[in-house]
Design a protein around this motif. Structure first.
Motif, PDB file in Angstrom:
ATOM      1  N   PHE A 580       0.842  -1.205   0.000  1.00  0.00           N
ATOM      2  CA  PHE A 580       0.000   0.000   0.000  1.00  0.00           C
ATOM      3  C   PHE A 580       0.873   1.251   0.000  1.00  0.00           C
ATOM      4  N   SER A 581       1.925   1.213   0.804  1.00  0.00           N
ATOM      5  CA  SER A 581       2.817   2.372   0.867  1.00  0.00           C
ATOM      6  C   SER A 581       3.491   2.601  -0.490  1.00  0.00           C
ATOM      7  N   LYS A 582       3.924   1.541  -1.150  1.00  0.00           N
ATOM      8  CA  LYS A 582       4.547   1.694  -2.465  1.00  0.00           C
ATOM      9  C   LYS A 582       3.543   2.200  -3.496  1.00  0.00           C
ATOM     10  N   ALA A 583       2.259   1.861  -3.309  1.00  0.00           N
ATOM     11  CA  ALA A 583       1.224   2.300  -4.246  1.00  0.00           C
ATOM     12  C   ALA A 583       0.727   3.701  -3.938  1.00  0.00           C
ATOM     13  N   GLY A 584       1.273   4.346  -2.927  1.00  0.00           N
ATOM     14  CA  GLY A 584       0.834   5.696  -2.598  1.00  0.00           C
ATOM     15  C   GLY A 584      -0.386   5.740  -1.705  1.00  0.00           C
ATOM     16  N   GLN A 585      -0.846   4.606  -1.215  1.00  0.00           N
ATOM     17  CA  GLN A 585      -2.026   4.547  -0.344  1.00  0.00           C
ATOM     18  C   GLN A 585      -1.562   4.579   1.115  1.00  0.00           C
ATOM     19  N   ARG A 586      -1.180   5.753   1.568  1.00  0.00           N
ATOM     20  CA  ARG A 586      -0.560   5.846   2.879  1.00  0.00           C
ATOM     21  C   ARG A 586      -1.546   5.576   4.013  1.00  0.00           C
ATOM     22  N   ARG A 587      -2.758   6.008   3.869  1.00  0.00           N
ATOM     23  CA  ARG A 587      -3.732   5.768   4.933  1.00  0.00           C
ATOM     24  C   ARG A 587      -4.016   4.282   5.094  1.00  0.00           C
ATOM     25  N   HIS A 588      -4.156   3.598   3.968  1.00  0.00           N
ATOM     26  CA  HIS A 588      -4.383   2.164   4.048  1.00  0.00           C
ATOM     27  C   HIS A 588      -3.140   1.450   4.592  1.00  0.00           C
TER      28      HIS A 588
END
Length: 1440
Positions: A580-588
């Protein structure tokens, strides 16, 4: 596993629905825009049918269609070809969908019980990082499927729905191909029929011209359904009806429909609330439309040159999608749809209009779409049957009916086994697939499965792997949707399809769709392990978002197993958070890490905890949640980390940076710091000034300091000494409110009450810091935070109970007039170091002080420099838990702690403060050595002190003298002697000098010594010096001697009634002399030994041995004087055969001294009510020491007091035992007789041996002096100056039955000394035995009554010995005359008897054969005791 809102059957069924295209005229589009919607959006909420439909299969069997949903989309064209991977725009769409779907903060928290874990799936992901309640359980709890324990992941459902909807239509399957087209024309058109013709031609051109590859159509003869749209507010309803009638004539009643809408006017029913069912569909549709536009406008070059990961982070492309290619065909007009514009939807529609739309969908489906599908199925079935030359339908045919056929077309350069194989549209294999797809769409799953199964074999035989994978996938779906147990779900079909899509066809889009479907089906069957394995296999590096979502779902699968695999859940949540962090989904990503933290927290996985907390901290800081970031970083630092020093340093720097950004410039309230760790329970508090060190020759009292370790036994000892002092000061009674003084408080002291401190006296708080990290810490500006409540009874008229604090940063430097706080500027803690900091407070006013926290600046000290940019200021509270309560049942059932008030002292008014200094105080003494020292008392306070007292654990060690001052004689001053001496000439008589002293002049009954100071008051600043005599302990070794000084304030009524000062010294005692004394009655006849005082004498023998082995340089000892002290006896004369009065003893030499003792004069002994002690001094040198004065008399009486107390304790124990054994009638009488007998043998003579030792030290000769005491209690019993070591008691067997009390027997040993006997006879006698055979010798037997009672005496001269030796000795002589006498002697009477001894021959004879028996006359029993002595009386008989 995350639970879905809809069931798995509904989800799979809704994933494949009939596709219907919409083509509108401009006027019709205008009519629908009044509702802020286009026509397709207008129909979408009503596309699910509420009633059942029916179709007939090729065998004319009726099939029911339930809960059918159709998909209506605007007709949009695209020249792009089908791609095997999502386009950048599709990736961005899915990313935005997941990003926009976040947990709601107000949602109810779901709790899932997984074994011994209680997982909190809070919708607020930050809250999930807090510690959770965990209780160990013996058995694992299964996951409950109720709604209370289910966990939803709406972002995954949204991703899945949009992924399935955005899937492009492909050539190997027909599920996404359009089955029908709605041609919509407004009734306001001039010629509506012409518009229908234009739209029909446009649809035909799009489908058959070959110009557009998208959209794709199911069959060439697409169903065209004509819809006349009538606006009730504008158009003419009659005209619309006429046009509709014409349409029915042209297209048939089942091919057209009149839809009336916009019945609502804004003038009427303004307040009527109309539901808005369109909102939930508009956002999805808008994003879907933008993707379609972007797909048609983005060039192939751009899609091939951009990396997918870069596109995930590029947010600018999506905002420009709606503006690209505005000159598209009619379908492009949908890009400018007002769906996302502000305002409500369906504003012109009434509830009746909603019903009209719903009715239109139902009419279109039942009368148009379903018959068209049924007809198409029949046509396809007939074509296939006719081609095979068979008369039976496909429904009942076997698999060989579809064998053979033409080989599919393929390119020359492409081998047959590749996945790029293409079939022509009229190929029978594709016709079977079309028929199967149609059956699937209308819920005829049995026929669909048969067709898919047949097509699958044809495709596999042709090596058309893409077609075969599609057939396998749909065959598995059809088998699942059939329901029942007739055909199990073929999971291996799905596995083969996924592997083919992914590995052979390289089509991750189709593989992902297949995995999503199969995972949901496996979950519905409880096969969570297989589902998790399938989802994990679908993760790859080409899409971080897909991998993150699938890993999260796999994690939920692990937690939903029958035996939950909690650690696998946590591990895959970590992997999901990473993706998720690599995909830019920081909240998730943050949410995943927080949920995983619940499993790893406080389970011993320290490295995992550190990684998770570090990631949570960084993600929270990036999401502008600095408080949560500080919490996470704090958790890293307070745990016992096993990270390397470099990593810990990085953690610390991150924490300081985040912490500083959180604080900013706001430092009104100081926050809590995690480092260093504070052991609150180890906090020590010291009240008073620190101990002054020695000043020159002065040695200060040790008192109490923080450098001393606490000892429970020593504390009890000091408390006992203080009780003695307080009792002495209060008339022998300890007050009920007495509390022992505690200058230093720690975790082992009694801290239930508020300690008392004195104003203007410092309070030192020792705080124990521990650095848990492997990097050093630098603390600065370290001080204490406090709250102070001022007393209401202050001199000024201030408000009572005023509370002042220095907790505010601005006020920390403005409260020095109340309490002065000391600040430590720099305090360094090395790696993993534990270090104490002593912080000082100085109160200036009376009141209540509460020490609450420690405040300091924290910085990393690894570089040796304290950089201000990474320095933060904070505090740590000093919360100390009291002792565990264990009194009541509630206390035992729970964990409760009592108060601990060591940090909450009460500041009291000024008190006196005394300091004690010792001068010339030795550290080593010989046993019994007398040394003179000086003690100085200083009042260093501003208050006068009085009542000065002292008590010690060794009362016989010191004395201040019996008087205020002891005058020194000239001789003692010259020789620096501690004794009072007089020069005496040599006396030939060697008789003693006597003096009478009262014991009350020396003794203090309680052991407490009142220190004699002038005026009994020591004024402020005044000091006084007193002499102090010391005596070395009688036992060798190192002795710990404790002094406790007591003093009070001259002002009464204070909260602190008194103060004490402790002093501890260690004295090393070396061996000096060993003295053994014994006494025996003199054998001289009484009329010869009576002295001038009229009493018979007793001989005292003293053996003196030098047992010093040259310790301390001792050369020799001189016995200078022997003195005695007693109430009844005295040493009368020194018997020295050699007439040499010098008695010197070298190492290991021994001397024997003989003295004659006599009774004291009765008149002197009883002259006063208080018996006095007679001191008798026998000097063996040229000077006499007055033993009745200080310090000789003081030490004698101190040693005598201790011995008396020990003897009293022993006698009380003996008497209590005798009382417990019962009483006899003659007890009192027997005790009286025993006392009489004891009095005869008691001596009660105390001997004082005064010596001098000549010592060579540093080539100088010193003279030491001392005294040793020996107490002679009984005649004939030896006494020693050295106490024998107690032997270890042997183990006694446990007796369960008490022994019978022994018979009462009079102590015969006490009666042995009633009568003293003496024989008087000539030593030699010459007799002519030749002439006369018998020799008669007169012998006089003298009897002396030694007691004060009348005694009956029996004398037996007959030989009754049974010993053969005695028979042989006495055989040659005999007593003649009366051989037995019975006499009665009065008290102290002396009687002489004349006896005759007869000898038969010459020889040496022992005349001591008479047997003398004596008993008190009052004794009734005849238990007589022999009075015969063992001393032989020899006589020599010679022949003439």
């Amino acid at each position: 596993m995350a639970q879905c809102v809809q069931s798995v059957q509904e989800f799979v069924q809704d994933s494949f629905v009939p596709m219907v295209a919409v083509l509108c005229s401009e006027e019709a589009e205008r009519v629908t825009r009044k509702n802020n919607l286009n026509f397709a959006e207008l129909l979408r909420p009503f596309c699910r049918l509420t009633s059942e439909g029916h179709i007939r299969d090729p065998n004319n069997q009726l099939q029911v269609v339930k809960n059918l949903r159709i998909c209506v989309n605007n007709l949009m064209t695209s020249p792009t070809t089908t791609s095997t991977s999502p386009s950048p725009a599709q990736r961005q769409l899915l990313s935005d969908v997941v990003l926009s779907c976040q947990p709601q903060e107000s949602a109810v928290t779901n709790v899932v019980m997984a074994g011994d874990y209680e997982l909190n799936f809070s919708d607020d992901c930050v809250k999930a990082s807090t510690p959770w309640y965990s209780v160990w359980r013996e058995t694992l709890l299964e996951i409950k499927t109720s709604k209370y324990s289910s966990v939803t992941t709406p972002w995954f459902e949204a991703y899945r729905e949009n992924f399935l909807q955005s899937m492009p239509a492909s050539d190997h399957e027909f599920l996404n191909h359009y089955l029908a087209c709605l041609l919509v024309v407004s009734s306001t058109e001039a010629v509506p029929v012409e518009q229908f013709l234009k739209l029909s031609q446009e649809q035909h051109r799009i489908q058959h011209s070959g110009e557009y590859t998208n959209p794709k159509w199911f069959i060439p003869n697409t169903l065209k359904y004509y819809v006349l749209l009538h606006d009730m507010c504008e158009g003419d309803e009659q005209r619309a009806d006429l046009v509709y009638e014409d349409m029915k004539q042209r297209y048939g009643s089942q091919g057209c429909y009149l839809l009336k809408m916009n019945s609502r006017t804004f003038s009427a029913n303004v307040d009527e609330q109309i539901p808005d069912p369109w909102s939930q569909y508009l956002h999805k549709n808008n994003l879907h439309n933008q993707v379609n536009i972007a797909n048609s406008s983005t060039s192939d070059e751009m899609s091939s040159s951009l990396d997918p990961l870069q596109l995930d982070s590029s947010m600018a492309n999506l905002h420009n999608l709606s503006a690209v290619h505005a000159d598209l065909k009619k379908g492009a007009k949908d890009s400018n749809s007002p769906a996302c514009a502000a305002g409500s939807h369906g504003a012109c529609l009434t509830l009746n209009d909603h019903d009209y739309i719903r009715q239109f969908i139902q009419e279109f489906t039942f009368r148009g779409l379903l018959p068209h599908i049924e007809k198409t199925i029949r046509q396809l079935n007939d074509q296939l049957v006719s081609r095979k030359g068979l008369s039976r339908s496909l429904f009942t045919a076997t698999k060989k009916w579809f064998g053979g056929g033409k080989a599919p077309e393929k390119s020359i350069s492409e081998p047959k086994s590749t996945f790029g194989l293409l079939y022509p549209p009229e190929a029978p294999e594709l016709q079977i697939r079309k028929m199967a797809d149609l059956c699937l769409l209308v819920q005829h799953y049995d026929l669909a499965y048969s067709c898919y199964h047949t097509a699958k074999k044809d495709f596999l035989s042709d090596q058309a792997m893409l077609y075969a994978a599609g057939a396998l996938e749909m065959a598995a779906v059809s088998a699942f949707l059939q329901g029942g147990a007739s055909r199990p779900y073929p999971a291996h079909y799905m596995d083969t399809a996924i592997q083919t899509y992914r590995d052979v066809c390289k089509n991750m889009v189709l593989a992902e769709r297949c995995a999503l479907l199969s995972a949901e089906i496996l979950k519905s069957q409880g096969k969570y392990s297989d589902a998790a394995t399938l989802l994990i296999k679908m993760t790859s590096e080409d899409s971080d978002l897909r991998s993150a979502l699938l890993l999260e779902q796999a994690a939920h699968c692990f937690i939903n197993m029958r035996n939950p695999m909690v650690r696998k859940f946590a591990f895959h949540m970590i992997l999901s958070g990473h993706r998720f962090s690599k995909a830019g989904q920081r909240r998730h990503a943050l949410r995943c890490y927080c949920q995983a933290m619940q499993v790893y927290k406080e389970r011993g996985w320290s490295l995992a905890e550190d990684h998770i907390n570090f990631t949570i901290g960084r993600q929270s800081f990036t999401l502008r949640q600095p408080e949560d970031a500080v919490t996470a970083f704090r958790q890293i630092l307070i745990n016992d980390s096993r990270q390397t020093a470099k990593q810990q340093g990085a953690f610390l720097r991150e924490y300081l940076y985040v912490y500083k950004s959180v604080l900013g410039g706001n430092e009104v309230s100081l926050p809590q710091l995690p480092l260093p760790c504070i052991h609150s329970s180890a906090t020590r508090v010291y009240f008073g000034h620190e101990r002054r060190l020695a000043e020159g020759e002065k040695q200060a009292a040790t008192h109490v300091s923080l450098d001393q370790e606490y000892d429970q036994d020593l504390s009890a000892m000091w408390c006992h000494l203080e009780e003695q002092l307080v009792a002495s000061a209060n008339g022998g009674v300890v007050p009920g409110n007495f509390q022992p003084t505690q200058c230093c408080l720690n975790s082992q002291t009694d801290n239930l009450r508020h300690p008392l401190a004195v104003v203007e006296e410092p309070i030192i708080v020792e705080v124990t810091f521990r650095n848990p990290l492997k990097v050093s810490l630098a603390l600065s500006s370290l001080s204490l935070l406090w709250r102070f409540t001022v007393d209401g009874s202050s001199s000024s008229n201030e408000m009572t109970e005023e509370t002042i604090t220095n907790e505010e940063t601005s006020a920390m430097t403005q409260k020095d007039d109340i309490v002065t706080s000391e600040t430590i500027q720099e305090f360094h803690l090395g790696p993993e170091e534990t270090k104490m900091a002593r912080l000082k407070l100085l109160p200036h006013r009376t009141g209540q002080l509460n020490i609450v926290a420690v405040v300091y600046n924290l910085a990393a000290g690894s570089s040796g420099e304290m950089t201000s940019n990474l320095m933060v200021r904070g505090k740590q509270d000093l919360n100390i838990l009291g002792p565990r309560l264990n009194l009541t049942k509630e206390d035992k059932m729970s964990v409760r702690h009592g108060p601990d008030r060591r940090l909450n002292p009460i500041i009291t008014p000024p008190m006196p403060l005394m300091e004690v200094f010792f001068l010339q105080f030795p550290t080593a003494l010989l046993c019994g050595e007398i040394r003179k020292a000086y003690v100085e008392f200083c009042n260093v306070s501003g208050v006068a002190l009085c009542g000065l007292r002292v008590v010690s654990t060794h009362a016989a060690f010191f004395t201040f003298g019996s008087q205020a001052t002891t005058p020194l004689s000239p001789t003692s001053a010259e020789n620096c002697s501690a004794y009072k001496t007089l020069a005496t000439p040599l006396q030939r008589t060697s008789e003693a000098t006597e003096s009478l002293v009262s014991a009350a002049d020396f003794r203090q009954p309680s052991g407490v010594i009142e220190i004699p100071i002038d005026g009994s008051i020591l004024q402020p600043g005044q000091s006084t010096q007193l002499p102090l005599w010391l005596r070395g302990p009688d036992q060798e070794g190192v002795h710990e001697i404790n002094f406790l000084f007591y003093y009070e304030s001259a002002e009464k009524g204070l909260k602190i009634s008194h103060r004490v000062l402790r002093h501890t010294v260690f004295i090393c005692a070396s061996r000096s002399l060993s003295i053994q004394a014994s006494a025996c009655r003199s054998s001289v006849p009484p009329h010869h030994c009576l002295d001038e005082k009229g009493s018979s004498g007793t001989l005292v023998f003293i053996d003196v041995e030098n047992i010093n082995t040259n310790e301390g340089g001792v050369r020799e000892f001189h016995i200078v004087q022997v003195s005695s002290s007693s109430q009844h006896w005295r040493l009368h004369k020194y018997i020295n055969p050699n007439k040499d009065k010098e008695c010197k003893l070298g190492s290991r030499e021994r001397a024997k001294l003989c003295f004659r003792a006599a009774r004291c004069k009765p008149s002197e002994a009883t002259s006063k009510a208080v018996k006095k002690y007679t001191f008798s001094d026998l000097s063996l040198g040229n000077e006499q020491i007055i033993s009745s004065t200080t310090p000789c008399g003081d030490f004698f009486f101190r040693c005598l007091t201790l011995e008396t107390q020990e003897a009293y304790g022993a006698s009380s124990r003996i008497s209590s035992v005798s009382r417990s054994q019962g009483s006899i009638p003659t007890e009192n009488r027997s005790s009286d007789l025993t006392d009489i007998a004891k009095e005869c043998s008691e001596l009660d003579l105390n001997i004082i041996v005064i010596w001098k030792a000549y010592v060579v030290e540093d080539n100088k000769q010193l003279i030491l002096e001392g005294q040793l005491h020996v107490a002679l209690q009984t005649i004939g019993k030896e006494a020693s100056s050295l106490t024998a070591k107690e032997e270890a008691q042997e183990m006694v067997l446990l007796k369960f039955k008490s022994d019978l009390p022994p018979p009462v027997i009079l102590p015969s040993a006490e009666f042995c000394q009633l009568i003293k006997t003496n024989l008087h006879y000539p030593e030699t006698c010459t007799h002519p035995f030749v002439q006369e055979s018998l020799c008669l010798v007169p012998v006089t037997l003298t009897l002396s009554n030694c007691s004060l009672a009348q005694v009956d005496v029996i004398i037996d001269l007959r030989h009754k010995s049974t010993s053969p030796e005695s028979l042989e000795v006495h055989s040659s002589f005999a007593w003649v005359g009366q051989t037995q006498y019975k006499l009665q002697l009065k008290p102290k009477e002396v009687l002489c008897l004349t006896l005759q001894a007869c000898f038969l021959q010459a020889g040496v004879y022992n005349l001591n054969t008479p047997r003398v028996f004596a008993k008190p006359s009052e004794q009734s029993t005849m238990c007589e005791t022999s009075q015969q002595t063992a001393t032989p009386a020899l006589i020599v008989i010679s022949d003439a």
